[in-house]
Design a protein around this motif. Structure first.
Motif, PDB file in Angstrom:
ATOM      1  N   LEU A   1      68.744   6.286   7.195  1.00  0.00           N
ATOM      2  CA  LEU A   1      67.738   5.650   8.043  1.00  0.00           C
ATOM      3  C   LEU A   1      66.571   6.600   8.243  1.00  0.00           C
ATOM      4  CD1 LEU A   1      70.126   3.959  10.596  1.00  0.00           C
ATOM      5  CD2 LEU A   1      68.479   2.758   9.155  1.00  0.00           C
ATOM      6  N   LEU A   2      65.372   6.080   7.997  1.00  0.00           N
ATOM      7  CA  LEU A   2      64.147   6.882   8.055  1.00  0.00           C
ATOM      8  C   LEU A   2      63.245   6.381   9.176  1.00  0.00           C
ATOM      9  CD1 LEU A   2      63.375   6.673   4.232  1.00  0.00           C
ATOM     10  CD2 LEU A   2      64.571   8.536   5.387  1.00  0.00           C
ATOM     11  N   PRO A   3      62.390   7.254   9.710  1.00  0.00           N
ATOM     12  CA  PRO A   3      61.394   6.785  10.678  1.00  0.00           C
ATOM     13  C   PRO A   3      60.532   5.685  10.046  1.00  0.00           C
ATOM     14  CG  PRO A   3      61.472   9.179  10.634  1.00  0.00           C
ATOM     15  CD  PRO A   3      62.309   8.716   9.482  1.00  0.00           C
ATOM     16  N   LEU A   4      60.271   4.629  10.796  1.00  0.00           N
ATOM     17  CA  LEU A   4      59.504   3.489  10.294  1.00  0.00           C
ATOM     18  C   LEU A   4      58.103   3.504  10.877  1.00  0.00           C
ATOM     19  CD1 LEU A   4      59.372   0.765   8.757  1.00  0.00           C
ATOM     20  CD2 LEU A   4      60.289  -0.325  10.818  1.00  0.00           C
ATOM     21  N   VAL A   5      57.097   3.499  10.012  1.00  0.00           N
ATOM     22  CA  VAL A   5      55.708   3.514  10.465  1.00  0.00           C
ATOM     23  C   VAL A   5      54.995   2.281   9.928  1.00  0.00           C
ATOM     24  CG1 VAL A   5      55.584   6.021  10.650  1.00  0.00           C
ATOM     25  CG2 VAL A   5      54.980   4.919   8.492  1.00  0.00           C
ATOM     26  N   GLN A   6      53.942   1.891  10.636  1.00  0.00           N
ATOM     27  CA  GLN A   6      53.210   0.680  10.285  1.00  0.00           C
ATOM     28  C   GLN A   6      51.714   0.908  10.427  1.00  0.00           C
ATOM     29  OE1 GLN A   6      54.482  -2.801  12.403  1.00  0.00           O
ATOM     30  NE2 GLN A   6      52.554  -3.883  12.070  1.00  0.00           N
ATOM     31  N   PRO A   7      50.946   0.808   9.352  1.00  0.00           N
ATOM     32  CA  PRO A   7      49.486   0.947   9.472  1.00  0.00           C
ATOM     33  C   PRO A   7      48.931  -0.111  10.413  1.00  0.00           C
ATOM     34  CG  PRO A   7      50.188   0.959   7.177  1.00  0.00           C
ATOM     35  CD  PRO A   7      51.375   0.550   7.978  1.00  0.00           C
ATOM     36  N   GLY A   8      47.946   0.265  11.181  1.00  0.00           N
ATOM     37  CA  GLY A   8      47.296  -0.690  12.065  1.00  0.00           C
ATOM     38  C   GLY A   8      47.962  -0.857  13.404  1.00  0.00           C
TER      39      GLY A   8
ATOM     40  N   LYS B   1      58.956   8.979   5.305  1.00  0.00           N
ATOM     41  CA  LYS B   1      59.221   7.839   6.179  1.00  0.00           C
ATOM     42  C   LYS B   1      59.217   6.524   5.404  1.00  0.00           C
ATOM     43  CE  LYS B   1      56.980  10.229  10.056  1.00  0.00           C
ATOM     44  NZ  LYS B   1      55.888  10.194  11.058  1.00  0.00           N
ATOM     45  N   ALA B   2      59.759   5.496   6.049  1.00  0.00           N
ATOM     46  CA  ALA B   2      59.677   4.138   5.523  1.00  0.00           C
ATOM     47  C   ALA B   2      58.394   3.510   6.060  1.00  0.00           C
ATOM     48  CB  ALA B   2      60.889   3.316   5.951  1.00  0.00           C
ATOM     49  N   VAL B   3      57.623   2.886   5.184  1.00  0.00           N
ATOM     50  CA  VAL B   3      56.310   2.346   5.561  1.00  0.00           C
ATOM     51  C   VAL B   3      56.331   0.821   5.494  1.00  0.00           C
ATOM     52  CG1 VAL B   3      53.843   2.384   5.094  1.00  0.00           C
ATOM     53  CG2 VAL B   3      55.224   4.432   4.666  1.00  0.00           C
ATOM     54  N   PHE B   4      55.904   0.185   6.576  1.00  0.00           N
ATOM     55  CA  PHE B   4      55.784  -1.268   6.651  1.00  0.00           C
ATOM     56  C   PHE B   4      54.413  -1.672   6.104  1.00  0.00           C
ATOM     57  CE2 PHE B   4      54.247  -5.066   8.710  1.00  0.00           C
ATOM     58  CZ  PHE B   4      55.350  -5.920   8.798  1.00  0.00           C
ATOM     59  N   CYS B   5      54.391  -2.571   5.108  1.00  0.00           N
ATOM     60  CA  CYS B   5      53.130  -3.017   4.510  1.00  0.00           C
ATOM     61  C   CYS B   5      53.114  -4.541   4.413  1.00  0.00           C
ATOM     62  CB  CYS B   5      52.954  -2.446   3.100  1.00  0.00           C
ATOM     63  SG  CYS B   5      52.983  -0.652   2.976  1.00  0.00           S
ATOM     64  N   GLU B   6      51.965  -5.127   4.674  1.00  0.00           N
ATOM     65  CA  GLU B   6      51.786  -6.553   4.449  1.00  0.00           C
ATOM     66  C   GLU B   6      51.138  -6.773   3.088  1.00  0.00           C
ATOM     67  OE1 GLU B   6      49.506  -8.219   7.600  1.00  0.00           O
ATOM     68  OE2 GLU B   6      51.227  -8.449   8.941  1.00  0.00           O
TER      69      GLU B   6
ATOM     70  N   THR C   1      59.523  -1.022  19.290  1.00  0.00           N
ATOM     71  CA  THR C   1      60.493  -0.295  20.108  1.00  0.00           C
ATOM     72  C   THR C   1      60.303   1.209  19.949  1.00  0.00           C
ATOM     73  OG1 THR C   1      62.161  -0.269  18.343  1.00  0.00           O
ATOM     74  CG2 THR C   1      62.157  -2.165  19.837  1.00  0.00           C
ATOM     75  N   SER C   2      60.989   1.977  20.770  1.00  0.00           N
ATOM     76  CA  SER C   2      60.887   3.431  20.714  1.00  0.00           C
ATOM     77  C   SER C   2      61.625   3.986  19.495  1.00  0.00           C
ATOM     78  CB  SER C   2      61.483   4.038  21.997  1.00  0.00           C
ATOM     79  OG  SER C   2      61.493   5.446  21.931  1.00  0.00           O
ATOM     80  N   LYS C   3      60.939   4.793  18.714  1.00  0.00           N
ATOM     81  CA  LYS C   3      61.495   5.468  17.552  1.00  0.00           C
ATOM     82  C   LYS C   3      62.209   4.519  16.580  1.00  0.00           C
ATOM     83  CE  LYS C   3      62.081   9.882  19.953  1.00  0.00           C
ATOM     84  NZ  LYS C   3      63.035  10.975  20.337  1.00  0.00           N
ATOM     85  N   PRO C   4      61.479   3.564  16.026  1.00  0.00           N
ATOM     86  CA  PRO C   4      62.093   2.640  15.071  1.00  0.00           C
ATOM     87  C   PRO C   4      62.472   3.365  13.772  1.00  0.00           C
ATOM     88  CG  PRO C   4      59.714   2.336  15.107  1.00  0.00           C
ATOM     89  CD  PRO C   4      60.040   3.281  16.235  1.00  0.00           C
ATOM     90  N   ILE C   5      63.577   2.967  13.188  1.00  0.00           N
ATOM     91  CA  ILE C   5      64.045   3.556  11.929  1.00  0.00           C
ATOM     92  C   ILE C   5      64.483   2.436  10.997  1.00  0.00           C
ATOM     93  CG2 ILE C   5      64.710   5.831  12.806  1.00  0.00           C
ATOM     94  CD1 ILE C   5      67.515   4.794  13.212  1.00  0.00           C
ATOM     95  N   ALA C   6      64.436   2.711   9.701  1.00  0.00           N
ATOM     96  CA  ALA C   6      64.802   1.690   8.711  1.00  0.00           C
ATOM     97  C   ALA C   6      65.149   2.360   7.391  1.00  0.00           C
ATOM     98  CB  ALA C   6      63.657   0.696   8.522  1.00  0.00           C
TER      99      ALA C   6
END
Length: 472
Positions: free
Chosen positions: A288-295, A318-323, A383-388
């Motif tokens: 499980l990695l820290p999850l980050v999201q641009p924007g 980290k794991a990156v959330f992308c649309e 949420t606080s410190k999301p991981i994925a």
């Protein structure tokens, strides 16, 4: 007869068993009401024989273990004209093993010639090859041979009529024997498109030649070339004329997925897709990695993970959330994440793409996910410190949304003539493994031959063309 009464009548025809009433009802899969008088049901081999004796039963249909091919001859003796970007004739899918000679009615010719120290010839599978490419604006060259340099025509042709090829796969996924829908049919290739253009004049010339040459079916994986009226649409006009001469014209979701599952820190899991599948050791040790999201957090940055969108965000490891974004391809989004130091990517659809996901050869661990999954991940990301992480399950059969229509499907009504509801029929067009010019990455390809996975209406078209060949 009303629907409910018709359903009860169909049910009364089923063999009586000692099973519960609920189980008996579940055996009846479909009660057809409009297009045919009949039904679909789960039956044993003995029950099928018993049903055939009933005077109400005119004929029995498809058998699950054999399907459409059970009563077919694999398209033997039938000719399809494929109008596309050409074909790579020496691909294993186009070997003529088991093929019969070309029919006597065939009048076409073969225009392959030697190029780049390779000699291409026709055989009993490819019985004709012609090019109608007058001038390629992108390459600024004239083309006189129908050899595919793009891959689109090779993919569509093999989907319709490719011969049997064992050991076909992409990165050892979707492994098995590849075959077109009508593997013993003949085909002629008519090169009417280049990398960037399908000219109306070339398409019309291709149609004209195919009709004169004696094809039974024409498969053309392209949309209309005009946005005006039907009488201004060259494909519509040519297709109608071919139909009047007895030629069937096909113009532009399977139950197999290559699963990459997004797992969140709260235990939620969402199945997505990716052809990038690390080895089994890494699958078992998904971290499980820290999850980050641009924007997020008020930053006015693109969530599409396009060039420059991650330069001010720490995504290393980290794991990156992308649309998904229209201005950048899915593969390029992964390249942006990897270049910025990201370890994984969760690529989610925007609303218009819905549930349609693609099996892409990403450059890093990734999962292409539905819009609904994206909404859940977005909520968790607040949420606080999301991981994925991404878990890889390989090729999974029988766990898809088929036969749901893909987001890119032509659903109608016609924008030119709203009274026309199209399409008449739809076919598989998502994550189709078929012949390719070359492996996407030769270092990772375990296939003995060259295959690729593609998705579009272009992939649906040759499936239906192959079915049509077996009905001629």
């Amino acid at each position: 007869m009303q629907s409910e009464s018709l359903h009860r009548w169909y049910q009364s025809l089923l063999p009586v068993t000692t099973a519960s009433t609920e189980h008996q009802q579940q055996r009846l899969l479909y009660s057809h009401r409009h297009v045919v008088t009949g039904f679909a049901a789960r039956l044993t081999a003995e029950e099928v024989k018993a049903m055939e004796e009933k005077e109400e039963v005119l004929s029995m249909g498809l058998h699950p273990e054999k399907g459409f091919w059970k009563e077919s001859n694999f398209g033997k003796g039938v000719i399809i004209g494929v109008m596309d970007t050409g074909v790579l004739p020496d691909h294993p899918s186009f070997r003529d093993k088991g093929m019969s000679p070309s029919p006597d009615r065939w009048k076409g010719r073969c225009d392959f010639n030697q190029t780049a120290n390779r000699t291409f010839v026709c055989n009993k599978k490819i019985i004709g090859a012609r090019s109608f490419q007058v001038y390629d604006n992108l390459l600024q060259t004239f083309s006189a041979r129908p050899v595919d340099e793009i891959g689109h025509g090779t993919h569509t042709a093999s989907t319709a009529v490719g011969n049997f090829v064992r050991g076909a796969n992409l990165y050892n996924n979707a492994n098995g024997t590849a075959s077109g829908v009508a593997p013993h049919a003949h085909f002629a290739i008519y090169q009417v498109c280049s990398l960037n253009e399908c000219s109306s004049t070339d398409v019309l010339a291709g149609f004209d030649a195919a009709v004169e040459d004696g094809v039974d079916v024409i498969s053309i994986s392209m949309t209309s070339l005009n946005v005006g009226q039907l009488f201004e649409d060259s494909i519509a006009l040519a297709a109608f004329s071919a139909m009047q001469r007895g030629i069937f014209v096909v113009s532009s979701t399977i139950d197999t997925n290559i699963i990459a599952t997004a797992r969140l820190g709260n235990g939620d899991e969402f199945d997505g897709e990716s052809i990038f599948q690390p080895n089994s050791t890494k699958r078992l040790n998904s971290k499980l990695l820290p999850l980050v999201q641009p924007g997020i957090n008020g930053q006015m940055l693109s969530q599409n993970c396009n060039n420059g969108s991650l330069k001010d965000i720490n995504v290393k490891g980290k794991a990156v959330f992308c649309e998904r974004g229209m201005e950048v391809s899915r593969l390029d989004q992964g390249k942006v994440v990897k270049a910025a130091g990201g370890a994984a990517m969760l690529l989610v659809n925007q609303e218009q793409e819905g549930f349609t996901t693609y099996t892409d050869p990403h450059v890093l661990p990734a999962s292409h996910l539905s819009y609904a999954a994206g909404l859940n991940i977005k909520h968790y990301n607040t949420t606080s410190k999301p991981i994925a992480t991404v878990k890889f399950k390989g090729t999974v059969i029988g766990n898809s949304s088929a036969p749901m229509a893909a987001s890119f499907s032509s659903k109608g009504p016609s924008s030119i003539c709203p009274g026309i509801l199209k399409p008449d029929i739809i076919g598989p067009g998502v994550s189709i493994l078929a012949a390719s010019l070359f492996p996407i990455d030769k270092r990772k390809s375990n296939s003995k031959s060259n295959f690729n996975v593609m998705s579009c209406t272009s992939m649906s078209c040759p499936h239906l063309s192959g079915v049509a060949l077996q009905l001629c």
